[in-house]
Write an enzyme that holds these catalytic residues in place. Structure first.
Site: not given
Length: 316
Positions: A94, A99-100
């Site tokens: 990402c 996170s992603r």
């Protein structure tokens, strides 16, 4: 060796690497680690000058709590599996590799190893301590776990999740956009089956919805009872068996016969056969008489419908 700069990219397990966007420019190290596939989860895809050297997949997604990655889990898992079958490594990235991309790798490990979210997270963090999926992604991973680490479109909470997603997307959209979004939802809506407990119009006996389509909520819990985001709301839903479930009203999932009548954000609901008024809808929600806030709200008046159980054939 991959992972010498944690912020760039890190080997997790097998052929899987997590990285920041700048990792795609470390071409020598990617080649040394036999990375042949790149999966981008971001707001824009990589430039063709980068992607032409790899098998490439792009998933649009911002690092926000309401971003839906759950709907992309299956296609991302297949892409990772394809890389393994080709004998190559896959870089999932990402912007920061925090996170992603971590969410997708955690989902893959849950699916492949049939482990819990907590176990998969521990595996990833042991190799890349900086990973930290946002609360919305955590909720999606917990729902994925509850569905058996697969996408079960018949699962009650998944249907509620998709309905909530639709309601969020409808607000601020044009009439044409609303029509397209609703059509996509109804394409995957469940049909009534002969053995379902159905509710029929009291006036003309037209079948309207099935019992499994009733969206239960706890008495007076408020909007959080229907909020799929955040761990607290999921815990409330999971514990609803220990709380009093409201029986004052029927709030249901929208069904296909409504498709032509719910283009606006709110309005009345009428029986598709006799046109008798049976309720109302408000996409952004309304308060149940019990005090709970239900969103979206497809509210059927209990006095306008009858519950009809399927006939059973006696056995000799």
């Amino acid at each position: 060796m991959a992972g010498s700069k944690e912020s760039d990219f890190t080997h997790i397990v097998d052929n899987i690497y997590i990285g920041a966007e700048r990792a795609v420019h470390r071409t020598d190290e990617l080649k040394q680690n036999n990375v042949t596939h790149i999966l981008t989860i971001n707001n824009v895809p990589l430039h063709r000058s980068v992607t032409e050297n790899y098998k490439y997949k792009f998933v649009y997604g911002l690092d926000l709590e309401f971003t839906d990655l759950l709907s992309h889990f299956e296609e991302c898992i297949h892409f990772i599996e394809d890389a393994a079958e080709d004998g190559g490594g896959v870089l999932i990235h990402c912007l920061m590799g925090c996170s992603r991309s971590a969410t997708i790798v955690i989902a893959y490990l849950m699916y492949k190893n049939k482990v819990t979210y907590a176990e998969a997270l521990e595996t990833v963090k042991s190799r890349r301590p900086m990973v930290c999926p946002n609360e919305g992604f955590v909720s999606q991973l917990l729902l994925f776990e509850e569905m058996g680490c697969k996408i079960d479109k018949t699962h009650e909470k998944y249907r509620q999740y998709m309905l909530k997603k639709l309601a969020n997307n409808l607000q601020g959209s044009t009439a044409e956009e609303r029509s397209k979004l609703q059509a996509a939802y109804f394409d995957t809506a469940e049909e009534m089956k002969k053995d379902d407990v159905v509710f029929k119009c009291r006036k003309c006996r037209q079948a309207l919805f099935k019992q499994s389509g009733i969206m239960k909520h706890s008495v007076g819990e408020g909007e959080v009872a229907f909020d799929w985001r955040g761990k607290v709301s999921l815990e409330i839903i999971e514990k609803s068996g220990d709380q009093e479930v409201c029986d004052l009203s029927y709030f249901i999932e929208p069904v296909k016969w409504m498709a032509g009548t719910i283009q606006e954000l709110e309005g009345k609901l009428a029986c598709p056969k006799c046109n008798c008024k049976i309720g109302s809808f408000i996409w952004y929600g309304e308060r149940c008489p019990c005090g709970a806030w239900v969103a979206p709200a497809f509210h059927i008046q209990t006095t306008k419908v009858d519950m009809c159980k399927p006939r059973t054939v006696p056995t000799r």
